[in-house]
Design a protein around this motif. Structure first.
Motif, PDB file in Angstrom:
ATOM      1  N   ARG A  19      28.244  41.183  10.541  1.00 46.55           N
ATOM      2  CA  ARG A  19      28.288  40.045   9.611  1.00 46.55           C
ATOM      3  C   ARG A  19      27.095  39.118   9.838  1.00 46.55           C
ATOM      4  O   ARG A  19      26.454  38.664   8.894  1.00 46.55           O
ATOM      5  CB  ARG A  19      29.597  39.272   9.754  1.00 46.55           C
ATOM      6  N   LEU A  67      34.353  45.682   6.906  1.00 43.46           N
ATOM      7  CA  LEU A  67      33.837  44.538   6.160  1.00 43.46           C
ATOM      8  C   LEU A  67      33.565  45.007   4.734  1.00 43.46           C
ATOM      9  O   LEU A  67      32.808  45.959   4.517  1.00 43.46           O
ATOM     10  CB  LEU A  67      32.542  44.037   6.808  1.00 43.46           C
ATOM     11  N   GLU A  76      37.701  41.141   5.060  1.00 41.46           N
ATOM     12  CA  GLU A  76      37.903  42.013   6.218  1.00 41.46           C
ATOM     13  C   GLU A  76      39.185  42.814   6.046  1.00 41.46           C
ATOM     14  O   GLU A  76      40.205  42.276   5.623  1.00 41.46           O
ATOM     15  CB  GLU A  76      37.946  41.178   7.493  1.00 41.46           C
ATOM     16  N   ILE A 108      27.681  38.734   0.817  1.00 35.83           N
ATOM     17  CA  ILE A 108      28.138  38.549   2.197  1.00 35.83           C
ATOM     18  C   ILE A 108      28.940  37.257   2.347  1.00 35.83           C
ATOM     19  O   ILE A 108      29.875  37.199   3.157  1.00 35.83           O
ATOM     20  CB  ILE A 108      26.965  38.603   3.214  1.00 35.83           C
ATOM     21  N   THR A 164      24.232  38.481   7.078  1.00 33.22           N
ATOM     22  CA  THR A 164      24.007  37.098   6.651  1.00 33.22           C
ATOM     23  C   THR A 164      22.534  36.735   6.814  1.00 33.22           C
ATOM     24  O   THR A 164      21.933  36.130   5.918  1.00 33.22           O
ATOM     25  CB  THR A 164      24.895  36.128   7.464  1.00 33.22           C
TER      26      THR A 164
END
Length: 129
Positions: free
Chosen positions: A37, A62, A53, A48, A41
């Motif tokens: 993540r 994800l 999740e 994103i 990001t």
């Protein structure tokens, strides 16, 4: 009884051996997902910020969804089609590796139905030991 209806869906699974989340600490699914993540990001990957999740036995997942608008054909650039694209990033059990399952469909007008279908497919998946 209703007749089954074909749905235009494409599923691609990417599993390169060198797609690893380093420097994640350990191989827990949670540590791998936190690192993934963070990296996505930093790369400003579309979707994103609204990622969801999910989890299956031994793996965290994800989900990132987005829409892509493209010409229907190179000779008709004015005729556009919207595709729903949903990426599922799996942590591979007991490793730092991740696997990407990418779903795509032109049925972008019914995104909640399609995402529910994709989620059900992903939640029924598993890793062979």
């Amino acid at each position: 009884m209703p007749m089954p209806m074909p749905m235009p869906i494409m599923l691609t699974v990417f599993s390169p051996r060198d797609l690893r989340m380093t420097p994640a600490t350990g191989t827990s699914p949670n540590a791998i997902m936190q690192m993934l993540r963070l990296r996505l990001t930093q790369l400003e990957v579309e979707g994103i910020d609204n990622a969801a999740e999910l989890s299956i036995e031994g793996s965290e997942i994800l989900r990132i969804r987005r829409e892509q608008v493209e010409p229907m054909h190179p000779d008709a650039p004015g005729h556009l089609i919207t595709n729903l694209v949903v990426d599922y990033w799996y942590s591979v059990p007991d490793s730092k590796q991740v696997v990407l399952a990418n779903f795509s469909t032109p049925l972008a007008d019914i995104p909640e139905i399609m995402v529910s279908f994709f989620d059900a497919t992903v939640l029924a998946s598993s890793f062979a030991r």
